[in-house]
Design a protein around this motif. Structure first.
Motif, PDB file in Angstrom:
ATOM      1  N   MET A 198       0.842  -1.180   0.000  1.00  0.00           N
ATOM      2  CA  MET A 198       0.000   0.000   0.000  1.00  0.00           C
ATOM      3  C   MET A 198       0.882   1.235   0.000  1.00  0.00           C
ATOM      4  SD  MET A 198      -3.048   0.817   2.565  1.00  0.00           S
ATOM      5  CE  MET A 198      -3.643   2.448   2.742  1.00  0.00           C
ATOM      6  N   ARG A 199       0.562   2.155  -0.845  1.00  0.00           N
ATOM      7  CA  ARG A 199       1.309   3.399  -0.916  1.00  0.00           C
ATOM      8  C   ARG A 199       0.910   4.325   0.208  1.00  0.00           C
ATOM      9  NH1 ARG A 199       0.415   5.511  -6.755  1.00  0.00           N
ATOM     10  NH2 ARG A 199       0.273   3.375  -7.376  1.00  0.00           N
ATOM     11  N   SER A 200       1.893   5.015   0.800  1.00  0.00           N
ATOM     12  CA  SER A 200       1.550   5.992   1.823  1.00  0.00           C
ATOM     13  C   SER A 200       1.500   7.368   1.187  1.00  0.00           C
ATOM     14  CB  SER A 200       2.570   5.963   2.956  1.00  0.00           C
ATOM     15  OG  SER A 200       3.830   6.377   2.478  1.00  0.00           O
ATOM     16  N   SER A 201       0.742   8.236   1.781  1.00  0.00           N
ATOM     17  CA  SER A 201       0.589   9.580   1.275  1.00  0.00           C
ATOM     18  C   SER A 201       0.948  10.567   2.375  1.00  0.00           C
ATOM     19  CB  SER A 201      -0.857   9.785   0.830  1.00  0.00           C
ATOM     20  OG  SER A 201      -1.059  11.122   0.468  1.00  0.00           O
ATOM     21  N   ALA A 202       1.516  11.696   1.989  1.00  0.00           N
ATOM     22  CA  ALA A 202       1.923  12.693   2.969  1.00  0.00           C
ATOM     23  C   ALA A 202       0.729  13.220   3.755  1.00  0.00           C
ATOM     24  CB  ALA A 202       2.647  13.835   2.267  1.00  0.00           C
ATOM     25  N   ASN A 203      -0.444  13.245   3.140  1.00  0.00           N
ATOM     26  CA  ASN A 203      -1.614  13.763   3.835  1.00  0.00           C
ATOM     27  C   ASN A 203      -2.596  12.668   4.251  1.00  0.00           C
ATOM     28  OD1 ASN A 203      -2.489  13.131   1.326  1.00  0.00           O
ATOM     29  ND2 ASN A 203      -3.372  15.122   0.832  1.00  0.00           N
ATOM     30  N   ALA A 204      -2.152  11.415   4.235  1.00  0.00           N
ATOM     31  CA  ALA A 204      -3.019  10.317   4.664  1.00  0.00           C
ATOM     32  C   ALA A 204      -3.215  10.399   6.178  1.00  0.00           C
ATOM     33  CB  ALA A 204      -2.404   8.972   4.292  1.00  0.00           C
ATOM     34  N   CYS A 205      -4.434  10.212   6.592  1.00  0.00           N
ATOM     35  CA  CYS A 205      -4.738  10.328   8.006  1.00  0.00           C
ATOM     36  C   CYS A 205      -5.789   9.298   8.334  1.00  0.00           C
ATOM     37  CB  CYS A 205      -5.241  11.726   8.309  1.00  0.00           C
ATOM     38  SG  CYS A 205      -5.577  12.014  10.037  1.00  0.00           S
ATOM     39  N   PRO A 206      -5.720   8.572   9.345  1.00  0.00           N
ATOM     40  CA  PRO A 206      -4.623   8.441  10.295  1.00  0.00           C
ATOM     41  C   PRO A 206      -3.507   7.545   9.761  1.00  0.00           C
ATOM     42  CG  PRO A 206      -6.420   7.026  10.956  1.00  0.00           C
ATOM     43  CD  PRO A 206      -6.880   7.770   9.717  1.00  0.00           C
ATOM     44  N   THR A 207      -2.387   7.588  10.413  1.00  0.00           N
ATOM     45  CA  THR A 207      -1.245   6.800   9.971  1.00  0.00           C
ATOM     46  C   THR A 207      -1.194   5.484  10.741  1.00  0.00           C
ATOM     47  OG1 THR A 207       0.243   7.769  11.592  1.00  0.00           O
ATOM     48  CG2 THR A 207       0.079   8.875   9.447  1.00  0.00           C
ATOM     49  N   TYR A 208      -0.402   4.548  10.235  1.00  0.00           N
ATOM     50  CA  TYR A 208      -0.239   3.273  10.919  1.00  0.00           C
ATOM     51  C   TYR A 208       0.339   3.475  12.307  1.00  0.00           C
ATOM     52  CZ  TYR A 208      -0.801   1.190   6.303  1.00  0.00           C
ATOM     53  OH  TYR A 208      -1.281   0.816   5.087  1.00  0.00           O
ATOM     54  N   HIS A 242       0.974  -4.239   7.921  1.00  0.00           N
ATOM     55  CA  HIS A 242       0.400  -5.528   7.531  1.00  0.00           C
ATOM     56  C   HIS A 242      -0.756  -5.917   8.452  1.00  0.00           C
ATOM     57  CE1 HIS A 242       0.093  -9.571   5.980  1.00  0.00           C
ATOM     58  NE2 HIS A 242       0.226 -10.040   7.197  1.00  0.00           N
ATOM     59  N   HIS A 243      -0.565  -5.754   9.748  1.00  0.00           N
ATOM     60  CA  HIS A 243      -1.612  -6.135  10.695  1.00  0.00           C
ATOM     61  C   HIS A 243      -2.841  -5.245  10.532  1.00  0.00           C
ATOM     62  CE1 HIS A 243      -3.244  -8.163  14.145  1.00  0.00           C
ATOM     63  NE2 HIS A 243      -3.437  -7.002  14.771  1.00  0.00           N
ATOM     64  N   ARG A 250     -10.659  -7.849   7.272  1.00  0.00           N
ATOM     65  CA  ARG A 250     -11.586  -8.680   8.045  1.00  0.00           C
ATOM     66  C   ARG A 250     -12.895  -7.927   8.292  1.00  0.00           C
ATOM     67  NH1 ARG A 250      -9.788  -9.655  13.723  1.00  0.00           N
ATOM     68  NH2 ARG A 250      -7.808  -9.882  12.672  1.00  0.00           N
ATOM     69  N   ILE A 251     -12.810  -6.627   8.565  1.00  0.00           N
ATOM     70  CA  ILE A 251     -14.005  -5.838   8.875  1.00  0.00           C
ATOM     71  C   ILE A 251     -14.773  -5.436   7.614  1.00  0.00           C
ATOM     72  CG2 ILE A 251     -14.800  -3.637   9.826  1.00  0.00           C
ATOM     73  CD1 ILE A 251     -12.475  -3.883  11.857  1.00  0.00           C
ATOM     74  N   VAL A 252     -14.045  -4.929   6.612  1.00  0.00           N
ATOM     75  CA  VAL A 252     -14.682  -4.373   5.414  1.00  0.00           C
ATOM     76  C   VAL A 252     -14.949  -5.447   4.360  1.00  0.00           C
ATOM     77  CG1 VAL A 252     -14.424  -2.636   3.590  1.00  0.00           C
ATOM     78  CG2 VAL A 252     -13.633  -2.138   5.891  1.00  0.00           C
ATOM     79  N   GLY A 253     -14.099  -6.459   4.329  1.00  0.00           N
ATOM     80  CA  GLY A 253     -14.294  -7.541   3.364  1.00  0.00           C
ATOM     81  C   GLY A 253     -13.393  -7.456   2.150  1.00  0.00           C
ATOM     82  N   ILE A 254     -12.728  -6.325   1.969  1.00  0.00           N
ATOM     83  CA  ILE A 254     -11.766  -6.153   0.879  1.00  0.00           C
ATOM     84  C   ILE A 254     -10.546  -5.414   1.424  1.00  0.00           C
ATOM     85  CG2 ILE A 254     -13.453  -6.175  -1.005  1.00  0.00           C
ATOM     86  CD1 ILE A 254     -13.393  -3.138  -1.014  1.00  0.00           C
ATOM     87  N   SER A 255      -9.447  -5.494   0.697  1.00  0.00           N
ATOM     88  CA  SER A 255      -8.222  -4.847   1.155  1.00  0.00           C
ATOM     89  C   SER A 255      -8.349  -3.324   1.053  1.00  0.00           C
ATOM     90  CB  SER A 255      -7.039  -5.316   0.314  1.00  0.00           C
ATOM     91  OG  SER A 255      -7.096  -4.755  -0.976  1.00  0.00           O
ATOM     92  N   PRO A 256      -7.529  -2.591   1.798  1.00  0.00           N
ATOM     93  CA  PRO A 256      -7.562  -1.131   1.684  1.00  0.00           C
ATOM     94  C   PRO A 256      -7.307  -0.653   0.257  1.00  0.00           C
ATOM     95  CG  PRO A 256      -6.290  -1.763   3.610  1.00  0.00           C
ATOM     96  CD  PRO A 256      -6.591  -3.015   2.851  1.00  0.00           C
ATOM     97  N   ARG A 257      -6.437  -1.333  -0.455  1.00  0.00           N
ATOM     98  CA  ARG A 257      -6.155  -0.969  -1.854  1.00  0.00           C
ATOM     99  C   ARG A 257      -7.397  -1.156  -2.727  1.00  0.00           C
ATOM    100  NH1 ARG A 257      -1.591   0.139  -5.158  1.00  0.00           N
ATOM    101  NH2 ARG A 257      -2.468   0.380  -7.217  1.00  0.00           N
ATOM    102  N   GLN A 258      -8.073  -2.299  -2.566  1.00  0.00           N
ATOM    103  CA  GLN A 258      -9.291  -2.552  -3.332  1.00  0.00           C
ATOM    104  C   GLN A 258     -10.370  -1.535  -2.992  1.00  0.00           C
ATOM    105  OE1 GLN A 258      -9.663  -6.601  -1.931  1.00  0.00           O
ATOM    106  NE2 GLN A 258      -9.401  -7.392  -4.017  1.00  0.00           N
ATOM    107  N   TYR A 259     -10.455  -1.161  -1.713  1.00  0.00           N
ATOM    108  CA  TYR A 259     -11.430  -0.161  -1.281  1.00  0.00           C
ATOM    109  C   TYR A 259     -11.144   1.185  -1.935  1.00  0.00           C
ATOM    110  CZ  TYR A 259     -14.189   2.802   1.824  1.00  0.00           C
ATOM    111  OH  TYR A 259     -15.083   3.711   2.317  1.00  0.00           O
TER     112      TYR A 259
END
Length: 58
Positions: free
Chosen positions: A1-11, A19-20, A27-36
């Motif tokens: 997953m690419r990070s962005s300077a203005n991404a909020c919140p951060t890991y 990864h976690h 598990r919650i949404v059903g698809i990966s953050p990238r797919q979302y």
């Protein structure tokens, strides 16, 4: 997953590894953050083409 300077919140703010956090998201949404993010962008573009949404000013 690419990070962005203005991404909020951060890991780091969750005190979890990327990864976690991605596993929890999937598990919650059903698809990966990238797919979302891809689906969100596609939906936004479709709405712009249909004239149902106004472009975001940068």
């Amino acid at each position: 997953m690419r990070s962005s300077a203005n991404a909020c919140p951060t890991y780091d703010s969750f005190n979890l590894s990327p990864h976690h956090l991605q596993r929890i998201f999937k598990r919650i949404v059903g698809i990966s953050p990238r797919q979302y993010a891809d689906a969100y962008r596609l939906d936004r573009k479709q709405k712009l083409l249909e004239g149902k949404s106004k472009p975001v000013k940068s």
